[in-house]
Design a protein around this motif. Structure first.
Motif, PDB file in Angstrom:
ATOM      1  N   ARG A 173      -7.049   6.624   0.879  1.00 41.66           N
ATOM      2  CA  ARG A 173      -7.413   7.807   1.118  1.00 41.66           C
ATOM      3  C   ARG A 173      -9.620   6.717   0.675  1.00 41.66           C
ATOM      4  N   GLU A 174     -10.085   7.441   1.223  1.00 38.43           N
ATOM      5  CA  GLU A 174     -11.925   7.412   0.983  1.00 38.43           C
ATOM      6  C   GLU A 174     -12.715   8.510   1.084  1.00 38.43           C
ATOM      7  N   SER A 175     -14.130   8.203   0.460  1.00 36.53           N
ATOM      8  CA  SER A 175     -15.293   9.093   0.785  1.00 36.53           C
ATOM      9  C   SER A 175     -15.764   8.400   1.904  1.00 36.53           C
ATOM     10  N   SER A 176     -17.583   8.663   1.445  1.00 37.45           N
ATOM     11  CA  SER A 176     -18.203   8.027   2.371  1.00 37.45           C
ATOM     12  C   SER A 176     -19.023   6.615   1.840  1.00 37.45           C
ATOM     13  N   SER A 177     -18.470   6.379   1.043  1.00 40.69           N
ATOM     14  CA  SER A 177     -18.746   5.362   0.056  1.00 40.69           C
ATOM     15  C   SER A 177     -17.964   3.894  -0.755  1.00 40.69           C
ATOM     16  N   VAL A 178     -17.315   4.776  -0.881  1.00 40.60           N
ATOM     17  CA  VAL A 178     -15.865   4.797  -1.121  1.00 40.60           C
ATOM     18  C   VAL A 178     -14.565   4.982  -0.563  1.00 40.60           C
ATOM     19  N   CYS A 179     -13.201   3.523  -0.422  1.00 39.26           N
ATOM     20  CA  CYS A 179     -12.285   4.058  -0.406  1.00 39.26           C
ATOM     21  C   CYS A 179     -11.166   3.673  -1.651  1.00 39.26           C
ATOM     22  N   PHE A 180      -9.941   4.122  -1.949  1.00 39.99           N
ATOM     23  CA  PHE A 180      -9.544   3.632  -2.685  1.00 39.99           C
ATOM     24  C   PHE A 180      -8.195   3.165  -2.663  1.00 39.99           C
ATOM     25  N   LEU A 181      -7.073   2.536  -2.736  1.00 39.80           N
ATOM     26  CA  LEU A 181      -5.621   2.090  -1.650  1.00 39.80           C
ATOM     27  C   LEU A 181      -5.113   2.096  -3.470  1.00 39.80           C
ATOM     28  N   GLU A 182      -4.082   2.442  -3.525  1.00 39.10           N
ATOM     29  CA  GLU A 182      -2.809   2.555  -4.767  1.00 39.10           C
ATOM     30  C   GLU A 182      -1.655   1.960  -3.831  1.00 39.10           C
ATOM     31  N   LEU A 183      -1.751   0.760  -5.106  1.00 35.20           N
ATOM     32  CA  LEU A 183      -0.788  -0.798  -4.772  1.00 35.20           C
ATOM     33  C   LEU A 183       0.538  -0.571  -5.495  1.00 35.20           C
ATOM     34  N   ALA A 184       1.765  -0.758  -4.768  1.00 31.88           N
ATOM     35  CA  ALA A 184       2.518  -1.134  -5.810  1.00 31.88           C
ATOM     36  C   ALA A 184       3.122  -2.244  -5.783  1.00 31.88           C
ATOM     37  N   ASP A 185       3.947  -3.239  -6.974  1.00 33.74           N
ATOM     38  CA  ASP A 185       4.600  -4.570  -6.429  1.00 33.74           C
ATOM     39  C   ASP A 185       6.136  -4.556  -7.302  1.00 33.74           C
ATOM     40  N   GLY A 186       6.480  -3.287  -7.461  1.00 32.90           N
ATOM     41  CA  GLY A 186       7.732  -2.883  -7.618  1.00 32.90           C
ATOM     42  C   GLY A 186       8.299  -3.561  -9.126  1.00 32.90           C
ATOM     43  N   VAL A 204       0.812  -1.296   0.519  1.00 32.29           N
ATOM     44  CA  VAL A 204      -0.113   0.331   0.772  1.00 32.29           C
ATOM     45  C   VAL A 204       0.884   0.956  -0.398  1.00 32.29           C
ATOM     46  N   ARG A 205      -0.027   2.431  -1.130  1.00 33.04           N
ATOM     47  CA  ARG A 205       1.517   3.563  -1.449  1.00 33.04           C
ATOM     48  C   ARG A 205       0.727   4.814  -0.603  1.00 33.04           C
ATOM     49  N   THR A 206      -0.953   4.597  -1.009  1.00 32.44           N
ATOM     50  CA  THR A 206      -1.593   5.575  -0.106  1.00 32.44           C
ATOM     51  C   THR A 206      -2.915   5.057  -0.271  1.00 32.44           C
TER      52      THR A 206
END
Length: 457
Positions: free
Chosen positions: A30-43, A26-28
């Motif tokens: 963030r979320e809102s009331s209904s949705v959240c976001f993961l930013e993924l890195a695997d190199g 997990v790099r970042t």
């Protein structure tokens, strides 16, 4: 664990509309009331993959949202809501590895100096992801360049009994205990593992010349070790060395090869690492790509050492080190020549023999040798190059002047006894090349675990 590399998901259209599983850190979050976001890195990619999580469908474990945690995400690859890329609509998120809040890589303190203290974790940052992608691509290009031109790749010894540079700045290899007692130095080494003095190689050149006398064109690409107590941004105690040796080649020939190889490697990096090079252009060295393209489109300058000294003496610059014929050029002198005078890379040729190594061909003037250093803007010396002395008597004379032990060089001298030929070669410090093409200013930031005086992590 069956999964798909993030680089493939981002670049290959065949994944659009299909279900995949990706893994990463997990790099970042963030979320809102209904949705959240993961930013993924695997190199596998400089660009990260955004994972979109519908809160009404997935109850996300809070541990999956922490910076540095590792997760597996399964879902459909869809067109990104913004831009031309793709993202993943998650159907399942599985925690693979927790990461506590004290994870040291935080935006507010991730300076290069700070990251140097945690080399085992710093690779997870954008900077080091980009550095080591460029390093990998450049290393592959080294092998490709020489293979395409008919060179043999040889592996020279890391443990050696001879000092290629004649400078004595070698790490000693021993199995003797720290408190070993001996009546003499001779007795000490006689009882050691090899029964003589041995050290880590400072260069594979001497053994490379042996191979070149049989195969004509060879190169070695491996580690070298220097026990110099240099605590500068350009020196390491362990570094990687590219060293071709070419039979029937004189100084102008090896200069041509060196320029061609440098341009080949730069071209490979620009073509194969576009995202990384844009990152370096934006955040490491403004105008980096323009600089490198200028190098590709320029004929490198060639300047005699004596002429270079004249230029520096006439320069209206406040040099810290004095300029005199017979002294070695300092970094400030090298940068002045490349950045102010020639404004491109320059080969400085025919150095005084007293400041160069014993194996370099002696010129007819008796004062200089057929040697050259390739100087580049921003770094200074990046390649050391010379025609080798093929005349046995002259070579012996140079070695005796330096008080060298001839018995340690019998094999090397035999090359001049049995069918000697004109031959030349050069050494390119690979880390310095990576610095040059990335704009990174400290050599400790372009190698995985840097070693320098007082530091061996």
């Amino acid at each position: 664990m069956k999964h798909t590399d993030i680089s493939k998901v981002l670049k290959e259209k065949e994944f659009l509309g299909k279900e995949v599983t990706v893994c990463g850190w997990v790099r970042t979050f963030r979320e809102s009331s209904s949705v959240c976001f993961l930013e993924l890195a695997d190199g596998t990619s400089f660009t990260k993959l955004q994972v979109v999580i519908d809160k009404s469908k997935i109850a996300l474990d809070a541990e999956c949202t922490r910076l540095g945690a590792s997760v597996a995400a399964t879902g459909e690859v869809v067109k990104a809501f913004k831009g031309d890329g793709v993202e993943l609509n998650a159907e399942k998120i599985v925690l693979l590895g927790k990461c506590p809040p004290e994870y040291p890589i935080q935006k507010k303190r991730t300076t290069l100096e700070f990251l140097r203290g945690i080399p085992h974790l710093r690779l997870r940052t954008n900077t080091f992801n980009a550095v080591f992608k460029v390093r990998s691509v450049a290393a592959q290009a080294v092998h490709r360049y020489f293979h395409e031109r008919g060179y043999y790749y040889v592996n020279t010894p890391i443990i050696t009994a001879s000092d290629c540079e004649g400078a004595g700045e070698m790490f000693r290899v021993t199995t003797a205990p720290w408190n070993a007692k001996a009546a003499s130095e001779e007795e000490y080494f006689k009882n050691d593992f090899f029964a003589e003095r041995a050290g880590l190689s400072v260069s594979g050149q001497l053994e490379g010349e042996v191979a070149a006398m049989a195969f004509s064109k060879i190169y070695t690409f491996g580690p070298s070790f220097r026990a110099e107590k240099s605590n500068t941004t350009r020196h390491l105690s362990e570094f990687w060395h590219i060293e071709p040796e070419v039979a029937f080649a004189e100084l102008p020939d090896i200069i041509e090869i060196a320029e061609d190889m440098i341009k080949y490697l730069i071209r490979a990096v620009l073509n194969e690492c576009p995202d990384e090079m844009t990152f370096f252009d934006n955040f490491m060295e403004k105008g980096l790509k323009d600089k490198l393209n200028h190098v590709l489109n320029s004929d490198f300058a060639v300047c005699d050492y004596t002429k270079a000294i004249e230029i520096l003496k006439e320069a209206k610059a406040d040099f810290r080190f004095p300029v005199e014929w017979g002294s070695d050029l300092q970094t400030e002198h090298e940068k002045y020549l490349t950045e102010e005078v020639f404004k491109k890379p320059v080969f400085v040729t025919n150095y005084p023999k007293k400041i160069k190594s014993f194996y370099m061909k002696q010129n007819p003037d008796g004062k200089t040798v057929a040697a050259t250093d390739l100087l580049v803007p921003g770094i200074g010396e990046i390649i050391g190059c010379s025609e080798r002395e093929a005349d046995l008597d002259k070579l012996l004379s140079a070695m005796k002047e330096r008080g060298m032990n001839l018995d340690s060089y019998e094999q090397y001298l035999d090359l001049r006894r049995f069918g000697s030929v004109p031959h030349s070669g050069f050494g390119l410090g690979f880390e310095r090349f990576v610095m040059y093409v990335t704009g990174v200013e400290n050599i400790r930031d372009v190698t995985l675990f840097p070693r320098w005086v007082g530091n061996v992590m």
